[in-house]
Write a protein that holds these residues in place. Structure first.
Motif, PDB file in Angstrom:
ATOM      1  N   LYS A  63     -26.548  -6.874 -16.618  1.00 58.85           N
ATOM      2  CA  LYS A  63     -27.156  -5.790 -17.238  1.00 58.85           C
ATOM      3  C   LYS A  63     -27.186  -4.625 -16.714  1.00 58.85           C
ATOM      4  O   LYS A  63     -28.071  -4.917 -15.192  1.00 58.85           O
ATOM      5  CB  LYS A  63     -27.936  -6.195 -18.231  1.00 58.85           C
TER       6      LYS A  63
ATOM      7  N   LYS B 291     -23.293 -12.753 -17.269  1.00 60.27           N
ATOM      8  CA  LYS B 291     -23.298 -11.702 -17.498  1.00 60.27           C
ATOM      9  C   LYS B 291     -24.071 -10.587 -16.917  1.00 60.27           C
ATOM     10  O   LYS B 291     -25.355 -10.819 -16.444  1.00 60.27           O
ATOM     11  CB  LYS B 291     -23.947 -11.445 -19.248  1.00 60.27           C
TER      12      LYS B 291
ATOM     13  N   LYS C 188     -27.146  -4.033 -23.989  1.00 60.64           N
ATOM     14  CA  LYS C 188     -26.205  -4.310 -23.476  1.00 60.64           C
ATOM     15  C   LYS C 188     -25.471  -5.005 -22.316  1.00 60.64           C
ATOM     16  O   LYS C 188     -25.745  -4.680 -20.709  1.00 60.64           O
ATOM     17  CB  LYS C 188     -25.328  -3.775 -23.685  1.00 60.64           C
TER      18      LYS C 188
ATOM     19  N   TYR D  79     -22.808  -7.183 -19.819  1.00 57.47           N
ATOM     20  CA  TYR D  79     -21.504  -6.990 -20.042  1.00 57.47           C
ATOM     21  C   TYR D  79     -20.728  -8.341 -19.439  1.00 57.47           C
ATOM     22  O   TYR D  79     -21.753  -8.943 -18.577  1.00 57.47           O
ATOM     23  CB  TYR D  79     -20.922  -5.362 -19.026  1.00 57.47           C
TER      24      TYR D  79
END
Length: 97
Positions: free
Chosen positions: A86, A84, A92, A94
């Motif tokens: 950021k 992920k 959030k 991603y």
């Protein structure tokens, strides 16, 4: 001063500056190109490949290089199970491939 320099087949023309003035660069543009990488890893056990190993997490950094592509070091994402990213100033995360 106009000059051209050749090193090992690379030709650089010093007539035009790549950046007109360093002060014209906006720091935010460069900082927004940097993302934080969150990675979950499982290291393989080549002696017992059928057994699941323990997961561990790490963080690193990456740079956006265009066309939704990121550039990071291999050790940041090796043996990954999930990645992920950021962006700066964004809460959030991603999912990345």
């Amino acid at each position: 001063a106009s000059s051209t320099r050749k090193d090992k087949g690379l030709s650089i023309d010093f007539k035009e500056s790549q950046v007109a003035d360093f002060e014209d660069l906006e720091e935010d543009k460069f900082l927004n190109a940097v993302v934080k990488v969150y990675c979950t890893h499982i290291r393989p056990d080549y002696g017992l490949p059928w057994q699941k190993q323990r997961q561990h997490s790490s963080t690193g950094s990456a740079f956006m290089i265009g066309d939704n592509k990121l550039l990071t070091n291999a050790h940041c994402v090796e043996h990954d199970t999930q990645i992920k990213v950021k962006r700066r100033g964004d809460d959030k995360k991603y999912v990345a491939k």
